[in-house]
Design an enzyme around this catalytic site. Structure first.
Site, PDB file in Angstrom:
ATOM      1  N   GLU A 167      51.495 -31.021   6.110  1.00 22.99           N
ATOM      2  CA  GLU A 167      52.945 -31.057   6.301  1.00 22.99           C
ATOM      3  C   GLU A 167      53.532 -32.408   5.868  1.00 22.99           C
ATOM      4  O   GLU A 167      54.448 -32.936   6.494  1.00 22.99           O
ATOM      5  CB  GLU A 167      53.309 -30.736   7.755  1.00 22.99           C
ATOM      6  CG  GLU A 167      52.812 -29.366   8.191  1.00 22.99           C
ATOM      7  CD  GLU A 167      53.249 -28.991   9.608  1.00 22.99           C
ATOM      8  OE1 GLU A 167      53.856 -29.840  10.291  1.00 22.99           O
ATOM      9  OE2 GLU A 167      52.986 -27.859  10.037  1.00 22.99           O
ATOM     10  N   GLU A 226      49.280 -21.617   9.312  1.00 18.97           N
ATOM     11  CA  GLU A 226      49.443 -21.830  10.751  1.00 18.97           C
ATOM     12  C   GLU A 226      50.479 -20.850  11.297  1.00 18.97           C
ATOM     13  O   GLU A 226      51.676 -21.035  11.102  1.00 18.97           O
ATOM     14  CB  GLU A 226      49.886 -23.265  11.079  1.00 18.97           C
ATOM     15  CG  GLU A 226      48.826 -24.321  10.866  1.00 18.97           C
ATOM     16  CD  GLU A 226      49.283 -25.704  11.339  1.00 18.97           C
ATOM     17  OE1 GLU A 226      50.235 -25.772  12.148  1.00 18.97           O
ATOM     18  OE2 GLU A 226      48.700 -26.696  10.882  1.00 18.97           O
TER      19      GLU A 226
END
Length: 515
Positions: free
Chosen positions: A33, A104
């Protein structure tokens, strides 16, 4: 970073763990991220992304590399989605030769101290997974599928010890129903469609204003369909000469384009609940022993400086605790002095001349806090000791190495005006607590300090409590229930209406169907 990544890859290669070697690893991830903070580094951000991708690919693992939530992931690294709604929010891979991956799928969310437990329904998870697969998704990874425990000091800032306890398998590995069972049915339904999903041609068309069909058709006749109802009420649709009832906000899976084998909104699994049963009650004050930790004063300090030092850089992460202490001579006149302090740590406990005077704390949303405590100074020499505490370290964000923790301002105010300013003053420091340094929480070190056997005191702080001869039989999990403590931190004038009392429950628990 390159040295570290290379070391990990070589460890995997040495054990033959990559799929290219016949092992189980089919994907590797580089960075995580990073796009969330990429803009903070201006032109160096995209340059770093390209460097990290090339560095990883050049290690030649024989399996693909991914970058999570990184829309500019350079070829051949695959950009992937993290979140709860990737079926709806993911813009897709940034190249036609990359698969659509959901790395995720958050089954719940981490919980912070003072925060509420996040409950995500089984129906919502199933809906998003089915939608992602229907829209050509190739892979879904649950985060987390099994909850866990952050033991010791392994939690990040303000995160409680229980992590993703609402996952399909909870913190203790017990089934959390209906989440676990509903997803098992979903996986079974998708598996029935797997050949058609891989080999069939995809088409999608409207079944109504808020209804849609996504169909996969093989040349040999194999057919699988995902019927979507985005409305908040039931909808009757016509699909291939069939009239079908679709539940509100649901996806129905038809592995043969005829029969609904799964609906994301129809939960067949019986709910269960985790039942805690008292296994042992520690309600006798006289059965406890205690050790009072040392309040560090200026003369006890192992380090001295003429300024307020940054907390984490001083502790080197060896402890969550850092003592700030100073000694000064009070000669001025002030009728109502107030100790004023600002901290970028998480908690602060203040002591004046070995007497506890108060505390303050921040939260996950408040990055710094103020402490204003009325005090009574002695004429002449006084000692102030402030115990600064971190509840886990920051785990994300740009320029973490520049993050400031600990005390930034300390002063004594009188009638709203600054009376003494200690910001640039000679301070003493000591890392950690004595009991922590001696590891008296370990059985082999219990004898290194003298434990008082006169019961629990009611007028002290920084106290370690010990009880032996605890036993428990059977049970799938064991939990120390701190919620029953009526009196544990013996602060003077504690507002407990129940009087001094000490009670802990050792509980065991199992999951069983709820009524």
């Amino acid at each position: 970073m390159q040295n570290f990544t290379t070391k990990i890859v070589n460890l995997m290669k040495s054990e033959g763990l990559y799929a290219s070697q016949g092992g189980p690893i089919i994907l590797s991830q580089i960075e995580n991220e990073y796009q969330n903070i990429e803009r903070a580094f201006l032109e160096k951000g995209p340059s770093y992304v390209r460097w990290a991708a090339k560095m990883a690919v050049d290690l030649q693992t024989g399996v693909p590399w991914v970058m999570c939530k990184q829309t500019d992931a350079p070829d051949p690294v695959i950009n992937t989605c993290n979140g709860m709604r990737c079926g709806e929010t993911f813009g897709g891979p940034n190249s036609p030769n990359k698969p659509s991956l959901w790395t995720e799928n958050w089954t719940s969310y981490y919980q912070v101290y003072g925060g509420k437990t996040y409950i995500r329904s089984a129906e919502d998870i199933a809906f998003q997974v089915a939608l992602f697969i229907a829209r050509n998704g190739s892979y879904v990874n649950y985060y987390m599928y099994h909850g866990g425990t952050n033991f010791g000091r392994t939690s990040s800032a303000y995160i409680i010890t229980a992590y993703y306890d609402q996952a399909p398998l909870d913190e203790y590995g017990l089934l959390r129903q209906p989440k676990w069972g509903h997803l098992k049915e979903l996986h079974g339904a998708i598996k029935l469609c797997s050949t058609t999903l891989l080999q069939g041609a995809q088409t999608n068309f409207s079944l109504g204003q808020q209804q849609e069909a996504i169909v996969f058709q093989e040349e040999n006749g194999g057919c699988a369909a995902f019927l979507i109802n985005n409305a908040k009420q039931n909808a009757t649709v016509q699909f291939q000469n069939l009239f079908l009832e679709l539940l509100p906000k649901s996806i129905s899976i038809l592995p043969d384009c005829k029969n609904i084998t799964f609906s994301s909104a129809k939960v067949n699994t019986v709910f269960n609940e985790r039942i805690m049963k008292s296994a042992q009650t520690f309600d006798s004050i006289s059965s406890w022993e205690e050790f009072k930790d040392v309040i560090v004063n200026f003369e006890d300090a192992s380090l001295k400086s003429n300024e307020l030092l940054e907390h984490t850089n001083t502790t080197k992460d060896k402890s969550d605790y850092l003592w700030y202490t100073l000694r000064f001579e009070h000669t001025l006149s002030c009728t109502k002095p107030i100790l004023h302090a600002q901290s970028f740590a998480h908690v602060a406990h203040a002591f004046l001349n070995d007497i506890y005077i108060g505390a303050a704390n921040g939260s996950s949303n408040v990055k710094n806090f103020l402490m204003n405590i009325p005090i009574k100074l002695n004429d002449g020499m006084n000692n102030i000791s402030i115990l600064s505490v971190m509840v886990g370290l920051p785990d994300s964000g740009s320029f973490l190495e520049r993050r400031v923790t600990g005390l930034t301002t300390v002063a004594i105010q009188c009638n709203g005006n600054e009376f003494y300013n200690f910001t640039n003053f000679e301070w003493g420091y000591k890392v950690g607590l004595l009991g922590e340094e001696l590891r008296i929480y370990r059985e082999e070190n219990l004898g290194d300090v003298e434990w008082s056997k006169n019961g629990i005191s009611t007028n002290q702080t920084l106290t370690w409590y010990k009880k032996t001869k605890c036993s428990i039989k059977n049970g799938l999990g064991v939990n120390l229930d701190m919620s029953k403590i009526i009196f544990i931190s013996s602060i003077p004038n504690c507002p407990s209406r129940h009087g001094p009392c000490f009670q802990l429950l050792l509980r065991k628990f199992v999951h069983q169907p709820s009524k």
